[in-house]
Scaffold this motif. Sequence first.
Motif, PDB file in Angstrom:
ATOM      1  N   ILE A 136       0.890  -1.163   0.000  1.00  0.00           N
ATOM      2  CA  ILE A 136       0.000   0.000   0.000  1.00  0.00           C
ATOM      3  C   ILE A 136       0.926   1.210   0.000  1.00  0.00           C
ATOM      4  CG2 ILE A 136      -1.880   1.206   1.194  1.00  0.00           C
ATOM      5  CD1 ILE A 136      -2.494  -1.528   2.589  1.00  0.00           C
ATOM      6  N   THR A 137       0.836   2.026  -1.038  1.00  0.00           N
ATOM      7  CA  THR A 137       1.840   3.066  -1.256  1.00  0.00           C
ATOM      8  C   THR A 137       1.306   4.437  -0.832  1.00  0.00           C
ATOM      9  OG1 THR A 137       1.112   3.168  -3.570  1.00  0.00           O
ATOM     10  CG2 THR A 137       3.020   1.803  -3.093  1.00  0.00           C
ATOM     11  N   LYS A 154       8.599   2.386 -10.757  1.00  0.00           N
ATOM     12  CA  LYS A 154       9.890   2.954 -10.374  1.00  0.00           C
ATOM     13  C   LYS A 154       9.923   3.351  -8.892  1.00  0.00           C
ATOM     14  CE  LYS A 154      13.413   6.152 -11.869  1.00  0.00           C
ATOM     15  NZ  LYS A 154      13.924   6.957 -12.957  1.00  0.00           N
ATOM     16  N   GLY A 155      10.924   2.840  -8.195  1.00  0.00           N
ATOM     17  CA  GLY A 155      11.101   3.204  -6.791  1.00  0.00           C
ATOM     18  C   GLY A 155      10.172   2.484  -5.833  1.00  0.00           C
ATOM     19  N   VAL A 156       9.314   1.601  -6.364  1.00  0.00           N
ATOM     20  CA  VAL A 156       8.354   0.880  -5.520  1.00  0.00           C
ATOM     21  C   VAL A 156       8.549  -0.620  -5.733  1.00  0.00           C
ATOM     22  CG1 VAL A 156       5.893   0.387  -5.185  1.00  0.00           C
ATOM     23  CG2 VAL A 156       6.653   2.742  -5.531  1.00  0.00           C
ATOM     24  N   VAL A 185      13.084  -3.573  -6.082  1.00  0.00           N
ATOM     25  CA  VAL A 185      12.484  -2.248  -6.267  1.00  0.00           C
ATOM     26  C   VAL A 185      12.767  -1.868  -7.713  1.00  0.00           C
ATOM     27  CG1 VAL A 185      12.573   0.170  -5.586  1.00  0.00           C
ATOM     28  CG2 VAL A 185      12.771  -1.625  -3.851  1.00  0.00           C
ATOM     29  N   ALA A 186      11.715  -1.751  -8.520  1.00  0.00           N
ATOM     30  CA  ALA A 186      11.907  -1.577  -9.955  1.00  0.00           C
ATOM     31  C   ALA A 186      12.639  -0.260 -10.234  1.00  0.00           C
ATOM     32  CB  ALA A 186      10.568  -1.601 -10.675  1.00  0.00           C
ATOM     33  N   PRO A 187      13.643  -0.305 -11.132  1.00  0.00           N
ATOM     34  CA  PRO A 187      14.363   0.920 -11.468  1.00  0.00           C
ATOM     35  C   PRO A 187      13.690   1.733 -12.584  1.00  0.00           C
ATOM     36  CG  PRO A 187      15.476  -0.970 -12.439  1.00  0.00           C
ATOM     37  CD  PRO A 187      14.273  -1.507 -11.715  1.00  0.00           C
TER      38      PRO A 187
END
Lengths: 485, 95
Positions: free
Chosen positions: A44-45, A82-84, A97-99
Amino acid sequence: MYDKTLAELSAGLHAGAFSSRELTEETLKRIHALNGTLNAFISITDDVALAEADAADARRAAGERGALLGIPLAHKDIFCTKGVKTSCASRMLDSFVAPYDATVVARLRQAGAVMVGKTNMDEFAMGSSNETSFYGPVRNPWDLNAVPGGSSGGSAAAVAARLVTVATGTDTGGSIRQPAALCGVTGIKPSYGQVSRYGMIAFASSLDQGGPLAHSAEDCAILLDAMAGFDPRDSTSLERPAPDYLSTLNAPLAGVRIGLPVEYFGEGLDVQVDGVIQEAVRTLQRLGAVLKTISLPNTPLAVPTYYVLALAEASSNLARYDGVRYGYRCEQPRDLQDLYTRSRSEGFGAEVKRRIMIGTYTLSAGYYDAYYLKAQKVRRLISNDFLRAFKEVDVILGPTSPTVAFNLGEKTADPVTMYLSDIYTIAVNLAGLPAISVPAGFVGGRPVGMQMIGGYWREASLLNIAHRYQQETDWHTQMPTAVDR
Amino acid sequence: MSLQKADVERIAHLARLALTEEEAARYSGELSNILDFVRQMEGVDTEGVVPMAHPLDATLRLRPDQVTEADERSLFQSIAPMATEGLYLVPKVIE
């Protein structure tokens, strides 16, 4: 606020009835309150969501408009963000963590949609019940003892429980349509090549396709409009004029020819599910559709053909997980071989290993012609069945799944029984056609989905028929009792 | 179609998977069942049928041989389990 459609939320934002910040805070509150019960989200972001909501409010204040500007949505955890964390519901990618952003994610971000989280799924999209997830099963909001379907089970459950109005999913053999059916939501798998696969973690590359899940066909159309279109970064993306799914939503159905394949209404179909579909067919007939019985004679071959092709492609795609460049790496490897072998054995779950093993076997020396090549030939025969049918009819209609949602644990003992729950959805992926699942009723309190299959690039027709059907019925507006609070 | 334990071990090696005794025994049964199931295809006459590799029989697009992506090596290596000075680290391969 949570029971509003995307179109209604969009109108509220336009009218200034509430801000995206307010809407997003409400949404996050509901997700936090219900996710413990449903397990629909892996991440959950909150921070990303609130920042994107503020940005959307600023864009609106600057005069920008757009149907998705400020709308909360959830992405299946197969799309790189990205970043998550992007886990694909696997221990293998638990720390990944996908770039970069998948094209689908980038496009929806561009349109101003607010990402509230990443949804649970079967590990690497391999499953029909969401029980293969490293993070545990998702529960069906209509009955917490039932599976939500899979592999996009988290997205379907999240939409069904009104945690979000729209979510993304992917469909390799039914992974959007089957969970949509079992959770009572609307979901469409577009034609192969319509939605970019860039940044969408690969399962079976010649079958995978992304698409939306939502309450209504209209909301699916709005989301698909933003997701679809040519992407130079995906070598299988097709260069076609930008599609328009919205302008034909209300077109009259008079004279639309609907084909009912005898093979989709035979042995194996639950009698009560059949009854629900027959009633839906009568509704479409009242709207002017013309019915015709057709035959897709190679239907029984679809599941075996699919499992050869999909698993062969999967074994090849998943060879990249080696513990070296990203993802899980075992502790203290003795040598390079041990690094590969232990990282993969510890990182993958049982169903993924089973599928890699089968795919490796069918592609191994001496077996290629008997399995992979044979399956590619049978795939052509299955596809030809559809091409022949579309000379006589505009769409093909049947149940999405032979039964309503089954209970958790009911089919985990025998892989083949589980595979057969996708019997009506799998041929569509083999042929690369678009298909939609629409809520059509209930059996024993569990939702039934109606599937409609169209010819290549006929997404707009499917959405049109589904929308007109939803103007006449209210199955898609019903609220699951287990989470009605 | 029955896969023996040795077959399962050979496949596991090709797939770079290590199986416990218990897993090897379970997989030989499950894999045999799945292979029996897919053998339904065998009876189908596919004489002269062109294999279908892509749903629309499209060929993959080629692009001009030009640099279009930025160099993101350090970003991508920042998520590697072990990397240093631009190199991915693995156990020693050559003695």
